[in-house]
Enzyme design. Structure first.
Site, PDB file in Angstrom:
ATOM      1  N   HIS A 156       1.313   4.766  -2.711  1.00 12.27           N
ATOM      2  CA  HIS A 156       0.918   5.472  -3.938  1.00 12.27           C
ATOM      3  C   HIS A 156       2.188   6.057  -4.526  1.00 12.27           C
ATOM      4  CE1 HIS A 156      -3.368   5.259  -2.715  1.00 12.27           C
ATOM      5  NE2 HIS A 156      -2.811   5.228  -1.513  1.00 12.27           N
ATOM      6  N   HIS A 190       0.850  -1.194   0.000  1.00 12.40           N
ATOM      7  CA  HIS A 190       0.000   0.000   0.000  1.00 12.40           C
ATOM      8  C   HIS A 190       0.882   1.239   0.000  1.00 12.40           C
ATOM      9  CE1 HIS A 190      -3.670   2.249   1.948  1.00 12.40           C
ATOM     10  NE2 HIS A 190      -3.028   2.991   1.049  1.00 12.40           N
ATOM     11  N   HIS A 219      -9.516   0.812  -1.052  1.00 16.74           N
ATOM     12  CA  HIS A 219      -9.410   1.673   0.127  1.00 16.74           C
ATOM     13  C   HIS A 219     -10.803   1.760   0.759  1.00 16.74           C
ATOM     14  CE1 HIS A 219      -5.573   3.008  -1.444  1.00 16.74           C
ATOM     15  NE2 HIS A 219      -5.422   3.920  -0.506  1.00 16.74           N
ATOM     16  N   ASP A 239       1.983   4.228   2.564  1.00 15.12           N
ATOM     17  CA  ASP A 239       0.914   5.019   1.935  1.00 15.12           C
ATOM     18  C   ASP A 239       1.475   6.117   1.022  1.00 15.12           C
ATOM     19  OD1 ASP A 239      -1.728   5.465   1.320  1.00 15.12           O
ATOM     20  OD2 ASP A 239      -2.287   6.346   3.241  1.00 15.12           O
ATOM     21  N   ASP A 240       1.878   7.241   1.624  1.00 12.75           N
ATOM     22  CA  ASP A 240       2.444   8.371   0.863  1.00 12.75           C
ATOM     23  C   ASP A 240       3.675   8.870   1.615  1.00 12.75           C
ATOM     24  OD1 ASP A 240       0.201   8.889  -1.252  1.00 12.75           O
ATOM     25  OD2 ASP A 240      -0.834   8.661   0.663  1.00 12.75           O
ATOM     26  N   GLU A 244     -11.043   3.970   6.029  1.00  4.96           N
ATOM     27  CA  GLU A 244      -9.988   4.895   6.476  1.00  4.96           C
ATOM     28  C   GLU A 244     -10.726   6.047   7.174  1.00  4.96           C
ATOM     29  OE1 GLU A 244      -7.806   6.935   3.354  1.00  4.96           O
ATOM     30  OE2 GLU A 244      -6.208   7.555   4.727  1.00  4.96           O
TER      31      GLU A 244
HETATM   32  N1  HPA Z   1      -6.340   7.551   1.023  1.00  7.84           N
HETATM   33  C1  HPA Z   1      -7.071   7.681  -0.083  1.00  7.84           C
HETATM   34  N2  HPA Z   1      -6.553   8.026  -1.236  1.00  7.84           N
HETATM   35  C2  HPA Z   1      -5.250   8.255  -1.318  1.00  7.84           C
HETATM   36  C3  HPA Z   1      -4.447   8.143  -0.214  1.00  7.84           C
HETATM   37  C4  HPA Z   1      -5.014   7.773   1.021  1.00  7.84           C
HETATM   38  O1  HPA Z   1      -4.356   7.660   2.083  1.00  7.84           O
HETATM   39  N3  HPA Z   1      -3.195   8.436  -0.632  1.00  7.84           N
HETATM   40  C5  HPA Z   1      -3.255   8.712  -1.939  1.00  7.84           C
HETATM   41  N4  HPA Z   1      -4.501   8.603  -2.378  1.00  7.84           N
HETATM   42 ZN    ZN Z   2      -3.641   4.773   0.295  1.00  9.04          ZN
END
Ligand code: HPA
Ligand code: ZN
Length: 325
Positions: free
Chosen positions: A26, A24, A204, A285-286, A207
């Protein structure tokens, strides 16, 4: 002939103790300030937030949407196949240093197409990096195209059709971006098409959105993995289902803290999730936005949550088991 996947399996099973997958991340969220500035110059793009100090100082987000606003704005610098290749190679090199042996990364095709970047350039650049990853970085890599759920549903269909026309080397279809108000149910038909094409499905859900979205991801979209899924804990029947079917939850603890999904790392429910028998994996994640790569995430979990060596090994085994390829 030995395929790339066969080689990947051989390697991962040769030293299972050292195998670690990131499932996971991006790729656009690995855009570090240094590369952002280099690409801005190369492409003569004015950064929406031009000053380096701003980019380097880290950013306070109030929630998912405030992060997404910056994440999409910064993508402006990504224009050519070469840019996407540089981006993915930068991530894969850093992932290798984090101990990652297998990476399945998301990309957001619609976020680039709406800016006038041809989808084939995006796919070409990313897949060039994937093709050399094993040899150059020792990382077995794969791509997951993700639907931007707050764009119109017909755009998701068009994007998917274009990916199929290009024979894009993707292993799965995902669903990301602003969650609340964009339930998985909107995308039932696109995911049916993806399943018919033999693609894996990861969504996703849970969250910022409610447990109901996780149920929909499983029952309506055929999700094999849930990305985040942390709010599943609010629904005991859902936890039971996820445990029973050992559906992997790709959690991202640093992301959860930065986007205020949890108050701090010290109160993150990771132990509770593991104790419940959920198939949890650890991810970044990012990482350019949320304070680090998977090695940084594990270090923070050790320091602030008392993650044990035994738990770390379990999380690593879970990651390999949850990998699509
Ligand atoms: N959540 C949803 N979309 C996303 C995320 C995230 O953490 N990061 C990049 N796109
Ligand atoms: Zn994500």
């Amino acid at each position: 002939m030995t395929s790339r996947d066969d080689l990947g399996d051989v390697d991962r099973h040769a030293s299972p103790e050292d195998a670690l997958a990131e499932l996971h991340v991006h790729v656009e969220g690995t855009l570090e300030p240094e590369l952002m500035l280099e690409l801005a110059e190369r492409n003569h793009v004015t950064l929406p937030h031009g000053d380096v100090d701003y980019l380097l100082s880290g950013h306070e987000f109030s929630g998912l949407q405030s992060f997404l606003d910056l994440y999409y704005a910064n993508m402006e610098v990504l224009r050519t196949a070469e840019d996407f290749s540089d981006l993915a190679r930068g991530y894969l090199a850093r992932a290798a240093r984090a101990g990652i042996t297998h990476a399945e990364f998301f990309f957001d095709p619609q976020a680039h197409v709406v800016r006038g970047v041809p989808l084939e350039d995006v796919v070409e650049g990313l897949s060039d990096a994937v093709a050399v990853s094993r040899r150059e970085f020792g990382v077995d890599a794969a791509m997951i195209a993700s639907i931007v759920r707050d764009h119109p549903v017909p755009d998701a269909h068009a994007m998917f059709g274009e990916l199929m026309r290009l024979q894009a080397p993707i292993v799965a279809l995902g669903l990301d971006s602003a969650e609340v108000g964009y339930p998985p149910s909107l995308f039932e038909d696109v995911f049916a098409r993806a399943r018919a094409e033999g693609l894996h499905i990861t969504v996703h859900a849970g969250e910022e959105g409610p447990p109901e979205y996780v149920w929909q991801a499983l029952d309506l979209l055929g999700a094999e993995r849930i990305d985040h899924g942390i709010r599943s804990l609010e629904d005991p029947a859902l936890v039971e289902r996820l445990v029973e079917e050992q559906i992997p939850l790709t959690t991202c603890p640093l992301s959860n803290v930065r986007l205020h999904v949890v108050e701090s790392l010290s109160v993150h429910p990771l132990h509770r999730m593991l104790d419940a028998g959920l198939a949890v994996t650890i991810n970044s994640d990012d990482p350019a936005y949320f304070g680090g790569y998977v090695d940084d995430v594990f270090a923070a979990l050790h320091d602030e949550l008392g993650l044990t060596e035994e738990e770390r090994k379990l999380l690593a085994r879970n990651s390999i088991r949850a990998a699509f390829t």
